[in-house]
Design an enzyme around this catalytic site. Structure first.
Site, PDB file in Angstrom:
ATOM      1  N   SER A  30       1.992  -6.235  10.462  1.00  0.00           N
ATOM      2  CA  SER A  30       1.969  -4.776  11.412  1.00  0.00           C
ATOM      3  C   SER A  30       1.545  -5.186  12.566  1.00  0.00           C
ATOM      4  CB  SER A  30       0.311  -3.817  11.266  1.00  0.00           C
ATOM      5  OG  SER A  30       0.412  -3.493   9.524  1.00  0.00           O
ATOM      6  N   HIS A  61       6.124  -0.600  10.354  1.00  0.00           N
ATOM      7  CA  HIS A  61       6.887  -1.391   9.833  1.00  0.00           C
ATOM      8  C   HIS A  61       8.125  -1.297   9.890  1.00  0.00           C
ATOM      9  CE1 HIS A  61       3.744  -4.449   7.760  1.00  0.00           C
ATOM     10  NE2 HIS A  61       2.973  -3.232   8.086  1.00  0.00           N
ATOM     11  N   HIS A  83       3.347  -2.536   0.735  1.00  0.00           N
ATOM     12  CA  HIS A  83       2.517  -2.858   0.334  1.00  0.00           C
ATOM     13  C   HIS A  83       1.563  -2.371  -1.104  1.00  0.00           C
ATOM     14  CE1 HIS A  83       2.310  -3.102   4.770  1.00  0.00           C
ATOM     15  NE2 HIS A  83       1.654  -3.895   4.923  1.00  0.00           N
ATOM     16  N   TYR A  85      -0.717  -0.799  -1.839  1.00  0.00           N
ATOM     17  CA  TYR A  85      -0.975   0.999  -1.579  1.00  0.00           C
ATOM     18  C   TYR A  85      -0.357   1.731  -1.812  1.00  0.00           C
ATOM     19  CZ  TYR A  85      -0.934  -0.057   3.089  1.00  0.00           C
ATOM     20  OH  TYR A  85      -0.389  -0.608   5.001  1.00  0.00           O
ATOM     21  N   GLU A  86       0.810   1.115  -0.868  1.00  0.00           N
ATOM     22  CA  GLU A  86       2.127   2.106  -0.774  1.00  0.00           C
ATOM     23  C   GLU A  86       2.422   2.826  -2.146  1.00  0.00           C
ATOM     24  OE1 GLU A  86       4.882   1.244   2.133  1.00  0.00           O
ATOM     25  OE2 GLU A  86       4.002  -0.082   2.155  1.00  0.00           O
ATOM     26  N   ALA A 113      -2.374  -8.095  10.446  1.00  0.00           N
ATOM     27  CA  ALA A 113      -2.198  -7.986  10.723  1.00  0.00           C
ATOM     28  C   ALA A 113      -4.240  -8.230  10.006  1.00  0.00           C
ATOM     29  CB  ALA A 113      -2.750  -6.615  11.131  1.00  0.00           C
ATOM     30  N   MET A 214      -4.478  -6.598   3.689  1.00  0.00           N
ATOM     31  CA  MET A 214      -4.272  -5.545   3.040  1.00  0.00           C
ATOM     32  C   MET A 214      -3.074  -6.395   2.284  1.00  0.00           C
ATOM     33  SD  MET A 214      -4.724  -1.832   4.184  1.00  0.00           S
ATOM     34  CE  MET A 214      -6.173  -1.408   4.735  1.00  0.00           C
ATOM     35  N   SER A 215      -2.795  -7.451   2.782  1.00  0.00           N
ATOM     36  CA  SER A 215      -1.486  -8.140   2.538  1.00  0.00           C
ATOM     37  C   SER A 215      -1.125  -9.441   2.250  1.00  0.00           C
ATOM     38  CB  SER A 215      -0.024  -7.480   3.717  1.00  0.00           C
ATOM     39  OG  SER A 215      -0.800  -8.523   4.401  1.00  0.00           O
ATOM     40  N   ASN A 238      -9.055  -5.710  14.993  1.00  0.00           N
ATOM     41  CA  ASN A 238     -10.487  -5.458  14.966  1.00  0.00           C
ATOM     42  C   ASN A 238     -11.424  -6.362  14.627  1.00  0.00           C
ATOM     43  OD1 ASN A 238      -8.649  -4.323  12.389  1.00  0.00           O
ATOM     44  ND2 ASN A 238     -10.903  -4.040  12.327  1.00  0.00           N
ATOM     45  N   HIS A 252      -5.573   2.613  12.788  1.00  0.00           N
ATOM     46  CA  HIS A 252      -4.334   2.068  12.447  1.00  0.00           C
ATOM     47  C   HIS A 252      -4.292   1.869  13.824  1.00  0.00           C
ATOM     48  CE1 HIS A 252      -0.713   0.275  10.408  1.00  0.00           C
ATOM     49  NE2 HIS A 252       0.038   1.396  10.999  1.00  0.00           N
TER      50      HIS A 252
HETATM   51  N1  HPA Z   1      -9.455  -4.041   7.027  1.00  0.00           N
HETATM   52  C1  HPA Z   1      -8.459  -4.586   6.447  1.00  0.00           C
HETATM   53  N2  HPA Z   1      -7.088  -4.686   6.878  1.00  0.00           N
HETATM   54  C2  HPA Z   1      -7.085  -4.592   8.210  1.00  0.00           C
HETATM   55  C3  HPA Z   1      -7.653  -4.555   9.135  1.00  0.00           C
HETATM   56  C4  HPA Z   1      -9.333  -4.378   8.308  1.00  0.00           C
HETATM   57  O1  HPA Z   1     -10.485  -4.689   9.357  1.00  0.00           O
HETATM   58  N3  HPA Z   1      -7.184  -4.696  10.188  1.00  0.00           N
HETATM   59  C5  HPA Z   1      -5.751  -4.508   9.975  1.00  0.00           C
HETATM   60  N4  HPA Z   1      -5.565  -4.743   8.523  1.00  0.00           N
END
Ligand code: HPA
Length: 277
Positions: A30, A61, A83, A85-86, A113, A214-215, A238, A252
């Site tokens: 991402s 993406h 992903h 989750y998609e 990310a 998540m990947s 973050n 996001h």
């Molecule tokens: N959690 C999960 N996936 C993420 C995060 C997060 O804080 N930041 C970017 N991808």
């Protein structure tokens, strides 16, 4: 599940666009798609032109395979990934890594990310993965489940030497030579698409995670199944929130925005590493 015929169809489609023979694969997460612009003599192949390739539905993406030259080597860059989750299954999520193997790729560099768990991290940091915790695997979901294809790799796959020690050492040298601060740590993989709750964030810290996303981990497992060397990076977009005394929500937009800031640092690192391979 896919067969060799499916992988070969994808390889044939890719080869119809370019005669370049990549030996290194790169997957961009991402907000990191800008990294593909660093390639010279590049050819962009939309995922929709590659049979069975999953297209990402996620903003940030773009869905192109870019083949070109970096640091004197031919590389294949996945600009965006699919992903779990998609709604894709883990065979679909990892299909592009199988295809990379059939293209002749021996080393793969994955990026994502992630939220920072380690309290010494800050948004904007780059973390090199040295290990992972696979929360999705804990519930019995694996890209290797089902009959094993012995031609591709073994039934049982060891994951101690997952994030290649030599490549990590090389990466530290490149980061140091370019004055780029580099964190190193354990990536924890969630199913998503929800971000973690504060209670989960505290749990992840206790169990030894440094970052959460998540990947990546499914792709890493499939790469190791086939003996591909792995190097992986999280852009810490973050810091996770570990308490309820806030009005803030992880989002996001912030992930994409901070990802873009990290791109120049990652370009320098990836270029330096690929040059030295
Ligand atoms: N959690 C999960 N996936 C993420 C995060 C997060 O804080 N930041 C970017 N991808």
């Amino acid at each position: 599940m896919f067969t060799h015929a499916h992988y070969q169809e994808a390889v044939n489609a890719i080869r119809s666009f370019t005669s370049l023979q990549p030996t290194i694969g790169i997957v961009l997460g991402s907000g990191l798609g800008g990294l593909a612009d660093m390639l010279q003599d590049r050819v962009s192949i939309p995922y929709s032109a590659i049979p069975h390739f999953p297209t990402s539905t996620v903003h940030g993406h773009s869905g192109e395979l870019v083949i070109g030259k970096l640091g004197g080597k031919v590389v294949a860059v996945q600009k965006g990934r699919a992903h779990f989750y998609e709604g894709y299954n883990l065979y679909q999520v990892t299909f592009p890594i199988r295809v990379m193997h059939f293209l002749g790729i021996k080393t793969v560099i994955l990026t994502n990310a992630a939220g920072g768990i380690n309290s010494s991290f800050k948004a904007g940091d780059v973390m090199m993965l040295n290990d992972h915790i696979n929360m999705v695997g804990f519930v019995g979901l694996s890209p290797l489940s089902g009959p094993n294809d012995d031609e591709l790799g073994p039934r049982f796959v060891g994951l101690v030497q997952t994030y290649d020690r030599h490549l990590r050492q090389l990466t530290h040298e490149v980061a140091q030579a370019n004055n780029i601060p580099l964190q190193e740590g354990v990536y924890c993989c969630l199913g998503g698409p929800t971000y973690e709750t504060p209670a989960e964030a505290r749990m992840f810290r206790i169990i030894g995670a440094d970052a959460v996303g998540m990947s990546t981990v499914h792709e890493v497992i499939v790469a190791r199944h086939m003996g591909i060397k792995v190097l992986a990076f999280s852009s810490i977009t973050n810091m996770v929130i570990d308490n309820l005394n806030t009005d803030y929500e992880t989002n996001h937009e912030e992930v994409l925005e901070v990802g873009r800031i990290i791109v120049p640092k990652l370009i320098t690192i990836l270029k330096g590493v690929v040059e030295r391979l």
